[in-house]
Design a protein around this motif. Structure first.
Motif, mmCIF file in Angstrom:
data_model
loop_
_atom_site.group_PDB
_atom_site.id
_atom_site.type_symbol
_atom_site.label_atom_id
_atom_site.label_comp_id
_atom_site.label_asym_id
_atom_site.label_seq_id
_atom_site.Cartn_x
_atom_site.Cartn_y
_atom_site.Cartn_z
ATOM 1 N N VAL A 1 0.849 -1.198 0.000
ATOM 2 C CA VAL A 1 0.000 0.000 0.000
ATOM 3 C C VAL A 1 0.881 1.244 0.000
ATOM 4 N N GLY A 2 1.886 1.249 0.865
ATOM 5 C CA GLY A 2 2.787 2.395 0.942
ATOM 6 C C GLY A 2 3.502 2.678 -0.359
ATOM 7 N N LEU A 3 3.871 1.629 -1.093
ATOM 8 C CA LEU A 3 4.528 1.823 -2.384
ATOM 9 C C LEU A 3 3.623 2.577 -3.354
ATOM 10 N N VAL A 4 2.379 2.139 -3.472
ATOM 11 C CA VAL A 4 1.446 2.790 -4.404
ATOM 12 C C VAL A 4 1.247 4.249 -4.004
ATOM 13 N N TRP A 5 0.995 4.483 -2.722
ATOM 14 C CA TRP A 5 0.737 5.847 -2.268
ATOM 15 C C TRP A 5 1.981 6.712 -2.404
ATOM 16 N N ALA A 6 3.167 6.177 -2.098
ATOM 17 C CA ALA A 6 4.412 6.948 -2.236
ATOM 18 C C ALA A 6 4.715 7.247 -3.701
ATOM 19 N N ALA A 7 4.429 6.307 -4.581
ATOM 20 C CA ALA A 7 4.690 6.519 -6.010
ATOM 21 C C ALA A 7 3.832 7.647 -6.560
ATOM 22 N N PHE A 8 2.557 7.671 -6.199
ATOM 23 C CA PHE A 8 1.701 8.757 -6.681
ATOM 24 C C PHE A 8 2.080 10.088 -6.038
ATOM 25 N N ALA A 9 2.479 10.072 -4.763
ATOM 26 C CA ALA A 9 2.929 11.307 -4.114
ATOM 27 C C ALA A 9 4.171 11.852 -4.818
ATOM 28 N N ALA A 10 5.107 10.965 -5.158
ATOM 29 C CA ALA A 10 6.317 11.399 -5.867
ATOM 30 C C ALA A 10 5.995 11.938 -7.251
ATOM 31 N N ALA A 11 4.887 11.462 -7.825
ATOM 32 C CA ALA A 11 4.459 11.934 -9.149
ATOM 33 C C ALA A 11 3.634 13.219 -9.065
ATOM 34 N N GLY A 12 3.367 13.680 -7.844
ATOM 35 C CA GLY A 12 2.649 14.945 -7.676
ATOM 36 C C GLY A 12 1.197 14.817 -7.266
ATOM 37 N N ARG A 13 0.783 13.643 -6.856
ATOM 38 C CA ARG A 13 -0.623 13.455 -6.462
ATOM 39 C C ARG A 13 -0.701 12.764 -5.107
ATOM 40 N N ALA A 14 -0.979 13.529 -4.055
ATOM 41 C CA ALA A 14 -1.152 12.961 -2.714
ATOM 42 C C ALA A 14 -2.517 12.287 -2.639
ATOM 43 N N LEU A 15 -2.548 11.091 -2.098
ATOM 44 C CA LEU A 15 -3.782 10.307 -2.002
ATOM 45 C C LEU A 15 -4.181 10.108 -0.550
ATOM 46 N N ALA A 16 -5.483 10.006 -0.298
ATOM 47 C CA ALA A 16 -5.961 9.643 1.036
ATOM 48 C C ALA A 16 -5.559 8.199 1.289
ATOM 49 N N ARG A 17 -4.775 7.964 2.343
ATOM 50 C CA ARG A 17 -4.220 6.639 2.616
ATOM 51 C C ARG A 17 -4.981 5.957 3.739
ATOM 52 N N PRO A 18 -5.300 4.676 3.565
ATOM 53 C CA PRO A 18 -5.963 3.961 4.658
ATOM 54 C C PRO A 18 -5.011 3.845 5.851
ATOM 55 N N ALA A 19 -5.566 3.885 7.041
ATOM 56 C CA ALA A 19 -4.750 3.788 8.249
ATOM 57 C C ALA A 19 -4.989 2.452 8.941
ATOM 58 N N ASP A 20 -3.964 1.960 9.595
ATOM 59 C CA ASP A 20 -4.068 0.755 10.439
ATOM 60 C C ASP A 20 -4.695 -0.437 9.733
ATOM 61 N N TYR A 21 -4.326 -0.670 8.504
ATOM 62 C CA TYR A 21 -4.834 -1.844 7.791
ATOM 63 C C TYR A 21 -3.994 -3.052 8.193
ATOM 64 N N PRO A 22 -4.626 -4.210 8.284
ATOM 65 C CA PRO A 22 -3.863 -5.398 8.672
ATOM 66 C C PRO A 22 -3.102 -5.991 7.482
ATOM 67 N N MET A 23 -2.064 -6.748 7.786
ATOM 68 C CA MET A 23 -1.328 -7.420 6.715
ATOM 69 C C MET A 23 -2.186 -8.531 6.121
ATOM 70 N N ARG A 24 -3.017 -9.124 6.944
ATOM 71 C CA ARG A 24 -3.935 -10.176 6.494
ATOM 72 C C ARG A 24 -5.315 -9.882 7.081
ATOM 73 N N GLY A 25 -6.324 -10.367 6.401
ATOM 74 C CA GLY A 25 -7.657 -10.306 6.987
ATOM 75 C C GLY A 25 -8.568 -9.208 6.486
ATOM 76 N N TRP A 26 -8.082 -8.327 5.606
ATOM 77 C CA TRP A 26 -8.989 -7.329 5.043
ATOM 78 C C TRP A 26 -9.831 -7.990 3.977
ATOM 79 N N SER A 27 -11.079 -7.626 3.895
ATOM 80 C CA SER A 27 -11.956 -8.153 2.847
ATOM 81 C C SER A 27 -11.717 -7.386 1.551
ATOM 82 N N ALA A 28 -12.069 -8.010 0.448
ATOM 83 C CA ALA A 28 -11.957 -7.347 -0.855
ATOM 84 C C ALA A 28 -12.801 -6.076 -0.877
ATOM 85 N N GLU A 29 -13.948 -6.102 -0.224
ATOM 86 C CA GLU A 29 -14.832 -4.932 -0.205
ATOM 87 C C GLU A 29 -14.175 -3.762 0.527
ATOM 88 N N ARG A 30 -13.493 -4.047 1.623
ATOM 89 C CA ARG A 30 -12.853 -2.982 2.386
ATOM 90 C C ARG A 30 -11.666 -2.401 1.605
#
Length: 135
Positions: A35-64
């Motif tokens: 997740v951090g890679l995607v968000w950092a890449a867009f930030a470096a390209a000039g677009r800051a994104l709203a980043r999810p906080a406290d997401y687990p390494m496992r256990g998130w649903s596809a919907e979330r």
């Protein structure tokens, strides 16, 4: 999103190859997860994104995960693959992974290798959902 933004984000992700993997990592100086890679890449390209906080390494649903991508401005796409698209990959165990993709490259934070790596496009299964950032 213009194709130029996607290309810049993918180039930024490629510049982060070798950065150490760090769970919940969002800063290339200290380490990144997928997740951090995607968000950092867009930030470096000039677009800051709203980043999810406290997401687990496992256990998130596809919907979330889809809700977090939408909140950041991404939409699922079925159109031809474009530089800067994001792949949402589900493994057989139900764990999810994000990767930056282009025509001939995939850049992702590989937990097993403990760093950001480049891989061939074949690492993204056909069943993966592709997301694109829209303005």
């Amino acid at each position: 999103m213009g194709a130029d933004m996607g290309a810049r984000a993918l180039a930024a992700a490629r510049a982060m190859v070798g950065v150490p993997f760090r769970r919940q990592g969002c800063d290339p100086a200290t380490g990144l997860d997928c997740v951090g890679l995607v968000w950092a890449a867009f930030a470096a390209a000039g677009r800051a994104l709203a980043r999810p906080a406290d997401y687990p390494m496992r256990g998130w649903s596809a919907e979330r995960i889809a809700a977090a991508l939408r909140a950041a401005g991404f939409q699922p796409v079925r159109a031809e693959r474009r530089d800067g698209d994001v792949a949402l990959i589900a493994d057989a165990a139900g764990q999810f992974h994000l990767a930056m993709i282009g025509q001939d490259i995939v850049v992702h934070a590989h937990a097993g290798l403990r760093r950001v790596v480049e891989s061939p496009p074949t690492v993204v299964p056909d069943a993966a959902t592709r997301w694109r950032l829209f303005e």
